[in-house]
Design an enzyme around this catalytic site. Structure first.
Site, PDB file in Angstrom:
ATOM      1  N   ARG A  14       0.853  -1.199   0.000  1.00  3.22           N
ATOM      2  CA  ARG A  14       0.000   0.000   0.000  1.00  3.22           C
ATOM      3  C   ARG A  14       0.882   1.240   0.000  1.00  3.22           C
ATOM      4  O   ARG A  14       0.597   2.232  -0.652  1.00  3.22           O
ATOM      5  CB  ARG A  14      -0.963   0.024   1.191  1.00  3.22           C
ATOM      6  CG  ARG A  14      -1.665   1.382   1.312  1.00  3.22           C
ATOM      7  CD  ARG A  14      -2.909   1.427   2.184  1.00  3.22           C
ATOM      8  NE  ARG A  14      -2.855   0.618   3.374  1.00  3.22           N
ATOM      9  CZ  ARG A  14      -2.091   0.846   4.456  1.00  3.22           C
ATOM     10  NH1 ARG A  14      -1.297   1.905   4.503  1.00  3.22           N
ATOM     11  NH2 ARG A  14      -2.111   0.028   5.480  1.00  3.22           N
TER      12      ARG A  14
ATOM     13  N   TYR B 165     -17.171  16.063 -16.345  1.00  2.00           N
ATOM     14  CA  TYR B 165     -17.426  14.620 -16.459  1.00  2.00           C
ATOM     15  C   TYR B 165     -18.442  14.219 -15.378  1.00  2.00           C
ATOM     16  O   TYR B 165     -18.345  14.659 -14.234  1.00  2.00           O
ATOM     17  CB  TYR B 165     -16.098  13.886 -16.280  1.00  2.00           C
ATOM     18  CG  TYR B 165     -16.238  12.418 -15.999  1.00  2.00           C
ATOM     19  CD1 TYR B 165     -16.776  11.561 -16.951  1.00  2.00           C
ATOM     20  CD2 TYR B 165     -15.850  11.884 -14.782  1.00  2.00           C
ATOM     21  CE1 TYR B 165     -16.916  10.214 -16.687  1.00  2.00           C
ATOM     22  CE2 TYR B 165     -15.979  10.535 -14.514  1.00  2.00           C
ATOM     23  CZ  TYR B 165     -16.523   9.704 -15.462  1.00  2.00           C
ATOM     24  OH  TYR B 165     -16.659   8.367 -15.200  1.00  2.00           O
TER      25      TYR B 165
ATOM     26  N   ASP C 267      -7.937  18.089 -15.309  1.00  2.00           N
ATOM     27  CA  ASP C 267      -8.219  16.704 -15.706  1.00  2.00           C
ATOM     28  C   ASP C 267      -7.784  16.583 -17.167  1.00  2.00           C
ATOM     29  O   ASP C 267      -8.419  17.142 -18.071  1.00  2.00           O
ATOM     30  CB  ASP C 267      -9.716  16.413 -15.533  1.00  2.00           C
ATOM     31  CG  ASP C 267     -10.067  14.957 -15.859  1.00  2.00           C
ATOM     32  OD1 ASP C 267      -9.345  14.338 -16.659  1.00  2.00           O
ATOM     33  OD2 ASP C 267     -11.091  14.480 -15.341  1.00  2.00           O
TER      34      ASP C 267
ATOM     35  N   LYS D 242      -8.365   5.364 -19.662  1.00  2.00           N
ATOM     36  CA  LYS D 242      -8.715   5.831 -21.000  1.00  2.00           C
ATOM     37  C   LYS D 242      -7.488   5.757 -21.925  1.00  2.00           C
ATOM     38  O   LYS D 242      -7.006   4.679 -22.196  1.00  2.00           O
ATOM     39  CB  LYS D 242      -9.311   7.233 -20.892  1.00  2.00           C
ATOM     40  CG  LYS D 242     -10.363   7.374 -19.761  1.00  2.00           C
ATOM     41  CD  LYS D 242     -11.609   6.551 -19.963  1.00  2.00           C
ATOM     42  CE  LYS D 242     -12.527   6.503 -18.743  1.00  2.00           C
ATOM     43  NZ  LYS D 242     -12.927   7.769 -18.157  1.00  2.00           N
TER      44      LYS D 242
HETATM   45  C1  LIG Z   1     -13.460   8.283 -16.931  1.00  2.00           C
HETATM   46  C2  LIG Z   1     -13.129   9.654 -16.484  1.00  2.00           C
HETATM   47  C3  LIG Z   1     -12.844   9.932 -15.130  1.00  2.00           C
HETATM   48  C4  LIG Z   1     -12.966   8.886 -14.048  1.00  2.00           C
HETATM   49  O1  LIG Z   1     -12.038   7.884 -14.139  1.00  2.00           O
HETATM   50  P1  LIG Z   1     -12.283   6.365 -13.676  1.00  2.00           P
HETATM   51  O2  LIG Z   1     -11.009   5.695 -14.022  1.00  2.00           O
HETATM   52  O3  LIG Z   1     -13.475   5.858 -14.423  1.00  2.00           O
HETATM   53  O4  LIG Z   1     -12.550   6.418 -12.200  1.00  2.00           O
HETATM   54  C5  LIG Z   1     -12.466  11.223 -14.804  1.00  2.00           C
HETATM   55  N1  LIG Z   1     -12.411  12.195 -15.736  1.00  2.00           N
HETATM   56  C6  LIG Z   1     -12.687  11.972 -17.024  1.00  2.00           C
HETATM   57  C7  LIG Z   1     -12.598  13.106 -18.008  1.00  2.00           C
HETATM   58  C8  LIG Z   1     -13.067  10.703 -17.445  1.00  2.00           C
HETATM   59  O5  LIG Z   1     -13.363  10.495 -18.742  1.00  2.00           O
END
Ligand SMILES: *Cc1c(COP(=O)(O)O)cnc(C)c1O
Length: 383
Positions: free
Chosen positions: A52, A105, A178, A203
């Site tokens: 961890r 998001y 982000d 992603k």
């Molecule tokens: C998918 C997504 C998230 C969240 O991420 P997870 O891995 O699904 O928890 C945050 N910001 C954006 C722009 C996303 O597309």
């Protein structure tokens, strides 16, 4: 590897991944272990004691993502939302105020509206492409953070990162970006003044729709140290195999992004000229209101395209259902093309709120298949 003088693709393949000193393994081993033998009480070997707190595979990924974003410190999390939650509860305290994008998001919106708010965090949704509105929404002394997303999910609006950093710093607040939609290949917010970057590595970074993960990268060591404390204290860490998969995905990030962009440009133009399409959202189109800012701060315009069906919600849903090659699924950024209806799928949690998305919206995650096949399937789906 000291990364500074290498190009992006070299960093993607090598940063944090020198051959294993013991065996020469070219790829970092998956250290699938929860704990590490200590040579004597209080003397963990190489500093590793419990996974961890730290793990060598995770360290390789953390070093890599920090180098890719041009930041000081990278931290890995079990998901993008785990990274977001850890960041918020590290830099904010109950009673603080945060500005979030007017089209954030859906999961980020839900984190603020349903979780952070209960914890005492105040937030305001504001269109971040309207800098006067951002200034007007600021509560000096209380606003700790501008939370930006650019391009946004799913409307692809563009925020001027350098301008937002200027405003945040004027008020002694932080700017978090982000960077999930752009990936560090297309955009590096820290170089533009951001204090931190968050990713859903699920992603583009992972890139193969086979792993959930998140990451934070900081502009300073101090913020990185603070977040590292909370990463361990809160414990939302990924397993070694998950970060290993993400690292493997990252090796091809540059070439994948080029192809995502090539295909998305073709598809955005096709949709713009199609009679069944009312409006296309793609920052690469001259007609996009954020096009110039995107051209200034991004290398290219990314692989995400959204559009509104001329026939309204019913047609939008039908297009999603009729697509064959385009997989009807949530998520984005993988090699395979995905189609979805944000209003009923990814952004359902924003229904009824100020962040509700148009009901006739379709979102495409353009993959790296042969673009002619993607175009032909869209043509038949549009009817
Ligand atoms: C998918 C997504 C998230 C969240 O991420 P997870 O891995 O699904 O928890 C945050 N910001 C954006 C722009 C996303 O597309």
């Amino acid at each position: 590897m000291t990364a500074n003088h290498y190009g992006f693709d070299t960093i993607a393949i090598h940063a944090g991944q020198d051959p294993d000193p013991r065996t020469g393994a070219v790829v970092p081993p998956i250290y699938q272990t929860s704990t590490f033998a200590q040579d004597a009480v209080g003397s963990p070997r190489l500093g590793y004691e419990y996974s961890r707190s730290s793990n060598p595979t995770r360290d390789a990924f953390q070093e890599n993502i920090a180098a890719l974003e041009g930041g000081r410190r990278g931290l890995a999390f079990a998901s993008g939302l785990a990274a977001e939650d850890t960041f918020l509860r590290t830099v904010c305290r109950p009673g603080d105020h945060v500005l979030i994008p007017g089209d954030a998001y859906g999961g980020t919106f839900r984190l603020f509206a349903k979780v952070a708010e209960n914890w005492g965090l105040d937030w305001t949704a504001v269109q971040l492409d309207d800098l006067d509105a951002v200034r007007a929404a600021f509560r000096p002394g209380h606003t700790k953070l501008i939370w930006a997303e650019t391009p946004t999910n799913p409307l692809l609006s563009i925020a001027d990162i350098a301008a937002l950093a200027g405003i945040a710093h004027e008020y002694d607040a932080l700017l978090m970006v982000d960077n999930t939609f752009a990936s560090p290949y297309l955009q590096q917010p820290i170089a533009l003044g951001a204090d931190a970057v968050v990713h859903s590595t699920t992603k583009y970074l992972g890139g193969h729709s086979d792993v959930i993960g998140g990451a934070l990268v900081t502009a300073t060591d101090d913020l990185g140290d603070e977040l590292a404390f909370y990463q361990n204290a809160m414990g939302a860490v990924p397993g070694p195999f998950d970060v290993w998969l993400t690292l493997r995905g990252i090796k091809t990030l540059g070439v994948r992004m080029e192809r995502h962009c090539d295909n998305a440009e073709r598809i955005a133009t096709f949709l713009r000229d199609h009679k069944s399409v009312a409006e296309v959202y793609y920052p690469g189109l001259d007609s996009h209101p954020g096009h110039e800012i995107a051209a200034k701060q991004m290398r290219r315009f990314g692989g995400m395209v959204s559009f509104r069906a001329a026939g309204g919600e019913q047609q939008a849903v039908e297009v999603c259902n009729r697509a064959k090659l385009w997989v009807l699924a949530e998520s984005l950024g993988g090699v395979e093309s995905l189609i979805e209806h944000p209003g009923r799928m990814t952004h359902l949690s924003a229904a009824g709120s100020a962040l509700e998305v148009p009901a006739d919206l379709v979102r495409l995650s353009v993959g790296i298949e042969n673009v002619d096949d993607l175009l032909a399937d869209l043509e038949q789906a549009l009817g």
